[in-house]
Design a protein around this motif. Structure first.
Motif, PDB file in Angstrom:
ATOM      1  N   ARG A  52     -13.524   9.124  -0.171  1.00 54.90           N
ATOM      2  CA  ARG A  52     -13.277   7.816  -0.783  1.00 54.90           C
ATOM      3  C   ARG A  52     -11.782   7.567  -0.989  1.00 54.90           C
ATOM      4  NH1 ARG A  52     -17.925   9.160  -4.360  1.00 54.90           N
ATOM      5  NH2 ARG A  52     -19.718   7.947  -3.625  1.00 54.90           N
ATOM      6  N   TRP A  53     -10.978   8.567  -0.873  1.00 53.23           N
ATOM      7  CA  TRP A  53      -9.527   8.391  -1.054  1.00 53.23           C
ATOM      8  C   TRP A  53      -8.950   7.636   0.143  1.00 53.23           C
ATOM      9  CZ3 TRP A  53      -8.071  14.157  -2.511  1.00 53.23           C
ATOM     10  CH2 TRP A  53      -8.734  14.494  -3.701  1.00 53.23           C
ATOM     11  N   PRO A  54      -7.799   6.995  -0.064  1.00 51.07           N
ATOM     12  CA  PRO A  54      -7.158   6.318   1.077  1.00 51.07           C
ATOM     13  C   PRO A  54      -6.875   7.316   2.202  1.00 51.07           C
ATOM     14  CG  PRO A  54      -6.140   5.658  -0.992  1.00 51.07           C
ATOM     15  CD  PRO A  54      -7.080   6.759  -1.325  1.00 51.07           C
ATOM     16  N   ALA A  55      -7.237   6.947   3.404  1.00 51.04           N
ATOM     17  CA  ALA A  55      -7.095   7.861   4.538  1.00 51.04           C
ATOM     18  C   ALA A  55      -5.651   8.304   4.730  1.00 51.04           C
ATOM     19  CB  ALA A  55      -7.617   7.175   5.799  1.00 51.04           C
ATOM     20  N   SER A  56      -4.720   7.408   4.434  1.00 54.48           N
ATOM     21  CA  SER A  56      -3.310   7.725   4.686  1.00 54.48           C
ATOM     22  C   SER A  56      -2.783   8.810   3.753  1.00 54.48           C
ATOM     23  CB  SER A  56      -2.468   6.457   4.525  1.00 54.48           C
ATOM     24  OG  SER A  56      -2.638   5.919   3.228  1.00 54.48           O
ATOM     25  N   GLU A  57      -3.453   9.043   2.639  1.00 53.77           N
ATOM     26  CA  GLU A  57      -2.962  10.019   1.667  1.00 53.77           C
ATOM     27  C   GLU A  57      -3.868  11.239   1.528  1.00 53.77           C
ATOM     28  OE1 GLU A  57      -1.143   7.930  -1.975  1.00 53.77           O
ATOM     29  OE2 GLU A  57      -2.496   6.419  -1.149  1.00 53.77           O
ATOM     30  N   ARG A  58      -4.986  11.197   2.211  1.00 52.78           N
ATOM     31  CA  ARG A  58      -6.024  12.200   1.962  1.00 52.78           C
ATOM     32  C   ARG A  58      -5.537  13.618   2.262  1.00 52.78           C
ATOM     33  NH1 ARG A  58     -10.460  10.422   5.304  1.00 52.78           N
ATOM     34  NH2 ARG A  58     -10.509   8.695   3.841  1.00 52.78           N
ATOM     35  N   GLU A  59      -4.926  13.761   3.414  1.00 50.80           N
ATOM     36  CA  GLU A  59      -4.537  15.105   3.834  1.00 50.80           C
ATOM     37  C   GLU A  59      -3.530  15.734   2.867  1.00 50.80           C
ATOM     38  OE1 GLU A  59      -2.637  17.239   7.800  1.00 50.80           O
ATOM     39  OE2 GLU A  59      -3.399  15.196   7.938  1.00 50.80           O
ATOM     40  N   GLN A  60      -2.527  14.953   2.504  1.00 55.91           N
ATOM     41  CA  GLN A  60      -1.514  15.446   1.576  1.00 55.91           C
ATOM     42  C   GLN A  60      -2.123  15.727   0.205  1.00 55.91           C
ATOM     43  OE1 GLN A  60       1.599  16.077   2.344  1.00 55.91           O
ATOM     44  NE2 GLN A  60       1.627  15.234   4.407  1.00 55.91           N
ATOM     45  N   MET A 109       0.851  -1.185   0.000  1.00 54.64           N
ATOM     46  CA  MET A 109       0.000   0.000   0.000  1.00 54.64           C
ATOM     47  C   MET A 109       0.890   1.239   0.000  1.00 54.64           C
ATOM     48  SD  MET A 109      -3.089   1.003   2.557  1.00 54.64           S
ATOM     49  CE  MET A 109      -2.072   0.857   3.988  1.00 54.64           C
ATOM     50  N   LYS A 110       0.443   2.233  -0.728  1.00 58.18           N
ATOM     51  CA  LYS A 110       1.229   3.450  -0.829  1.00 58.18           C
ATOM     52  C   LYS A 110       0.902   4.356   0.346  1.00 58.18           C
ATOM     53  CE  LYS A 110       1.171   2.957  -5.787  1.00 58.18           C
ATOM     54  NZ  LYS A 110       0.487   3.305  -7.022  1.00 58.18           N
ATOM     55  N   THR A 111       1.747   4.337   1.326  1.00 55.91           N
ATOM     56  CA  THR A 111       1.531   5.204   2.477  1.00 55.91           C
ATOM     57  C   THR A 111       2.493   6.371   2.391  1.00 55.91           C
ATOM     58  OG1 THR A 111       3.048   3.860   3.743  1.00 55.91           O
ATOM     59  CG2 THR A 111       0.708   3.388   3.985  1.00 55.91           C
ATOM     60  N   MET A 112       1.953   7.530   2.367  1.00 56.27           N
ATOM     61  CA  MET A 112       2.783   8.720   2.172  1.00 56.27           C
ATOM     62  C   MET A 112       2.443   9.762   3.210  1.00 56.27           C
ATOM     63  SD  MET A 112       2.643   8.956  -1.944  1.00 56.27           S
ATOM     64  CE  MET A 112       2.878   7.531  -2.983  1.00 56.27           C
ATOM     65  N   THR A 113       2.389   9.343   4.424  1.00 63.93           N
ATOM     66  CA  THR A 113       1.978  10.269   5.460  1.00 63.93           C
ATOM     67  C   THR A 113       3.029  11.341   5.719  1.00 63.93           C
ATOM     68  OG1 THR A 113       2.830   8.677   7.045  1.00 63.93           O
ATOM     69  CG2 THR A 113       0.467   8.652   6.622  1.00 63.93           C
ATOM     70  N   SER A 114       4.299  11.002   5.498  1.00 68.47           N
ATOM     71  CA  SER A 114       5.347  11.963   5.830  1.00 68.47           C
ATOM     72  C   SER A 114       5.944  12.615   4.593  1.00 68.47           C
ATOM     73  CB  SER A 114       6.457  11.264   6.628  1.00 68.47           C
ATOM     74  OG  SER A 114       6.988  10.204   5.869  1.00 68.47           O
ATOM     75  N   VAL A 115       5.606  12.103   3.409  1.00 69.10           N
ATOM     76  CA  VAL A 115       6.170  12.648   2.178  1.00 69.10           C
ATOM     77  C   VAL A 115       5.043  13.217   1.340  1.00 69.10           C
ATOM     78  CG1 VAL A 115       7.502  12.117   0.112  1.00 69.10           C
ATOM     79  CG2 VAL A 115       7.985  10.900   2.253  1.00 69.10           C
ATOM     80  N   SER A 116       5.237  14.383   0.820  1.00 73.73           N
ATOM     81  CA  SER A 116       4.219  14.994  -0.021  1.00 73.73           C
ATOM     82  C   SER A 116       3.995  14.132  -1.244  1.00 73.73           C
ATOM     83  CB  SER A 116       4.663  16.388  -0.454  1.00 73.73           C
ATOM     84  OG  SER A 116       4.755  17.230   0.664  1.00 73.73           O
ATOM     85  N   ILE A 117       2.738  13.937  -1.597  1.00 72.95           N
ATOM     86  CA  ILE A 117       2.470  13.131  -2.775  1.00 72.95           C
ATOM     87  C   ILE A 117       2.682  13.980  -4.020  1.00 72.95           C
ATOM     88  CG2 ILE A 117       0.803  11.758  -1.476  1.00 72.95           C
ATOM     89  CD1 ILE A 117      -1.382  13.093  -3.147  1.00 72.95           C
ATOM     90  N   GLN A 142       1.263  13.384  -9.983  1.00 72.72           N
ATOM     91  CA  GLN A 142       0.930  12.124 -10.647  1.00 72.72           C
ATOM     92  C   GLN A 142       0.096  11.227  -9.727  1.00 72.72           C
ATOM     93  OE1 GLN A 142       1.213  10.902 -13.625  1.00 72.72           O
ATOM     94  NE2 GLN A 142       0.528   8.824 -13.089  1.00 72.72           N
ATOM     95  N   ARG A 143       0.539  11.152  -8.472  1.00 72.43           N
ATOM     96  CA  ARG A 143      -0.200  10.318  -7.521  1.00 72.43           C
ATOM     97  C   ARG A 143      -1.597  10.884  -7.263  1.00 72.43           C
ATOM     98  NH1 ARG A 143      -2.098   5.811  -6.125  1.00 72.43           N
ATOM     99  NH2 ARG A 143      -2.645   5.610  -3.936  1.00 72.43           N
ATOM    100  N   LEU A 144      -1.702  12.173  -7.172  1.00 72.77           N
ATOM    101  CA  LEU A 144      -3.014  12.794  -6.987  1.00 72.77           C
ATOM    102  C   LEU A 144      -3.923  12.477  -8.173  1.00 72.77           C
ATOM    103  CD1 LEU A 144      -5.013  14.593  -5.513  1.00 72.77           C
ATOM    104  CD2 LEU A 144      -3.876  16.597  -6.510  1.00 72.77           C
ATOM    105  N   ALA A 145      -3.346  12.531  -9.367  1.00 67.95           N
ATOM    106  CA  ALA A 145      -4.137  12.196 -10.558  1.00 67.95           C
ATOM    107  C   ALA A 145      -4.610  10.741 -10.484  1.00 67.95           C
ATOM    108  CB  ALA A 145      -3.301  12.425 -11.812  1.00 67.95           C
ATOM    109  N   GLU A 146      -3.761   9.859  -9.984  1.00 67.19           N
ATOM    110  CA  GLU A 146      -4.144   8.442  -9.851  1.00 67.19           C
ATOM    111  C   GLU A 146      -5.285   8.281  -8.849  1.00 67.19           C
ATOM    112  OE1 GLU A 146       0.348   6.622 -10.702  1.00 67.19           O
ATOM    113  OE2 GLU A 146      -0.592   6.416  -8.726  1.00 67.19           O
ATOM    114  N   LEU A 147      -5.193   9.020  -7.767  1.00 61.77           N
ATOM    115  CA  LEU A 147      -6.253   8.927  -6.749  1.00 61.77           C
ATOM    116  C   LEU A 147      -7.599   9.370  -7.313  1.00 61.77           C
ATOM    117  CD1 LEU A 147      -4.489  10.317  -3.531  1.00 61.77           C
ATOM    118  CD2 LEU A 147      -5.038   7.943  -4.068  1.00 61.77           C
ATOM    119  N   ILE A 148      -7.588  10.484  -8.014  1.00 62.46           N
ATOM    120  CA  ILE A 148      -8.839  11.000  -8.586  1.00 62.46           C
ATOM    121  C   ILE A 148      -9.354  10.034  -9.651  1.00 62.46           C
ATOM    122  CG2 ILE A 148      -9.885  12.907  -9.869  1.00 62.46           C
ATOM    123  CD1 ILE A 148      -7.715  14.743  -8.600  1.00 62.46           C
ATOM    124  N   ASP A 149      -8.430   9.504 -10.423  1.00 63.15           N
ATOM    125  CA  ASP A 149      -8.802   8.573 -11.491  1.00 63.15           C
ATOM    126  C   ASP A 149      -9.480   7.329 -10.925  1.00 63.15           C
ATOM    127  OD1 ASP A 149      -8.742   7.831 -14.267  1.00 63.15           O
ATOM    128  OD2 ASP A 149      -7.256   6.321 -13.719  1.00 63.15           O
TER     129      ASP A 149
END
Lengths: 222, 183
Positions: B27-35, B1-9, B12-19
């Motif tokens: 609906r986005w993964p909680a671990s990446e939502r804030e970033q 799982m792509k956990t990026m709590t400490s690194v800014s996404i 490209q990753r944001l586009a993947e999430l929206i896609d």
């Protein structure tokens, strides 16, 4: 034939035949205290003791979502109700072996329902997707708007044209509101695989519903 | 799982999430939502993608909503578990022999125990016949064999026609029978 999935549907159940759930705090087998909102685990324990009110509460709490899931997956209401009935028969049958806290009841319920739907689609074969009629070819005339019902039907047709597992992923994530982790658990794939299924499903839906999207935009702007 | 709590996404990753998950951040993964939301606020391209995804979300939400019928609820409730009745009915059941119990359900109620009982009886009968034949074969070998002890035991067995005695003799010979088979 025994399948891994059958075993995994047992997650949350105590497979030891002699095991019994702890008795409910209220006495006399009268079910959970309905003044406070009982948890699913408490209701399942009361169901195992034949408590009618607990059965009804559990059904009222989850049946609509189970029917909705099955309807999205199967595309018709009669089949969806058959699946929902089978899901609850399994709940009734296995209630006394449920182990509170070992798994989330609603996730288990989604897993059983999803698997029953996928089994049905598999039995029908690939023809079920190919046999779904294309959305009506006649485009609405200039200025002509699709009726809400017709638009809804077209969306459902587009969903039915998706491969079964893509449909399951979009159903669990978008319509049932489950997290990616829950969807991955139910579909027995990784979170990345769920994301891939979702991405492909949404891209295909975007293509299938391009016309409908234009209609919808015209309606909402108007 | 792509956990990026400490690194800014990345964008490209944001586009993947929206896609994949659409335009609703819940609906986005909680671990990446804030970033992801932080990046979205800074990215006009991502906001345009969000707009496209929202249109598809709204369209999907128009799909028919299924409600369970009353008859479905009735069928489910009719099949619900019932309180277990007292066990006195079991204690009051008349005692019956194994064979009476096995055959009793045959003519009357097609008891579920009948097939399994008959199967068990068949297996026992098959084993009995099979092992008896093996024992007799061994006995005949013993009569012509080299071991005096074996011959004596087998002779005793060969003189009786009682199947039970054959089994007893066979049990005595059992340890050497395995050696015989190996040879």
């Amino acid at each position: 034939m025994f399948r891994v999935r059958d075993m995994q549907e047992d997650v949350g159940f105590d497979r030891r035949p002699q095991a019994r759930l702890k008795p409910q705090p209220n006495e006399g087998g009268r079910g959970p205290d309905l003044l406070t909102t009982p948890s699913d685990d408490e209701l399942v324990a009361a169901v195992a003791q034949g408590d009618e009110r607990a059965c009804r509460m559990l059904m009222d709490r989850h049946l609509t979502r189970v029917v909705a899931l099955a309807r999205r997956m199967l595309g018709n209401h009669a089949d969806a109700e058959e699946v929902a009935q089978e899901v609850f028969l399994r709940v009734w049958t296995h209630a006394e072996r449920w182990e509170p806290g070992r798994a989330q009841f609603s996730t288990w319920l989604h897993r059983v329902a999803t698997n029953l739907c996928l089994d049905r689609l598999r039995r029908k074969g690939t023809t079920d997707i190919d046999s779904i009629p294309e959305p009506e070819s006649e485009e609405p005339g200039p200025g002509e708007l699709l009726e809400q019902r017709e638009l809804a039907d077209r969306v459902e047709e587009a969903l039915q044209r998706l491969p079964a597992r893509q449909r399951a992923a979009i159903t669990l994530s978008h319509f049932q509101g489950l997290t990616n982790i829950e969807a991955a658990e139910i579909l027995e794939v990784t979170v990345e695989a769920v994301e891939s299924l979702l991405g492909r499903a949404r891209r295909q839906l975007r293509d299938l519903l391009a016309t409908e999207k234009e209609e919808w935009l015209r309606r909402t702007i108007k | 799982m792509k956990t990026m709590t400490s690194v800014s996404i990345t964008t490209q990753r944001l586009a993947e999430l929206i896609d994949a998950y659409g335009a609703s951040p819940e609906r986005w993964p909680a671990s990446e939502r804030e970033q992801a939301l932080a990046l979205l606020a800074r990215s006009p391209v991502a906001r345009e993608q969000m707009q496209q995804a929202r249109q598809l979300d709204n369209l999907l939400d128009m799909a028919p909503v299924a409600r369970p019928s009353v008859s479905l609820e009735e069928r489910i409730m009719a099949a619900r578990p019932r309180s277990v009745p007292p066990v006195k009915a079991v204690a009051a059941a008349p005692a019956r022999s194994f064979w009476a119990g096995l055959m009793g359900g045959f003519g009357s109620s097609r008891s579920a125990s009948l097939p399994s009982g008959m199967l068990a009886a068949s297996i026992v009968l098959g084993l009995t016949l099979g092992t008896s034949v093996n024992a007799l074969e061994y006995i005949s070998k013993g009569l012509n064999g080299s071991s005096a002890t074996t011959t004596a035991s087998a002779t005793t067995l060969a003189t009786t026609e009682d199947t039970r005695d054959q089994f007893l003799g066979y049990a005595v010979l059992d340890s050497s029978y395995a050696e015989e088979l190996i040879r």
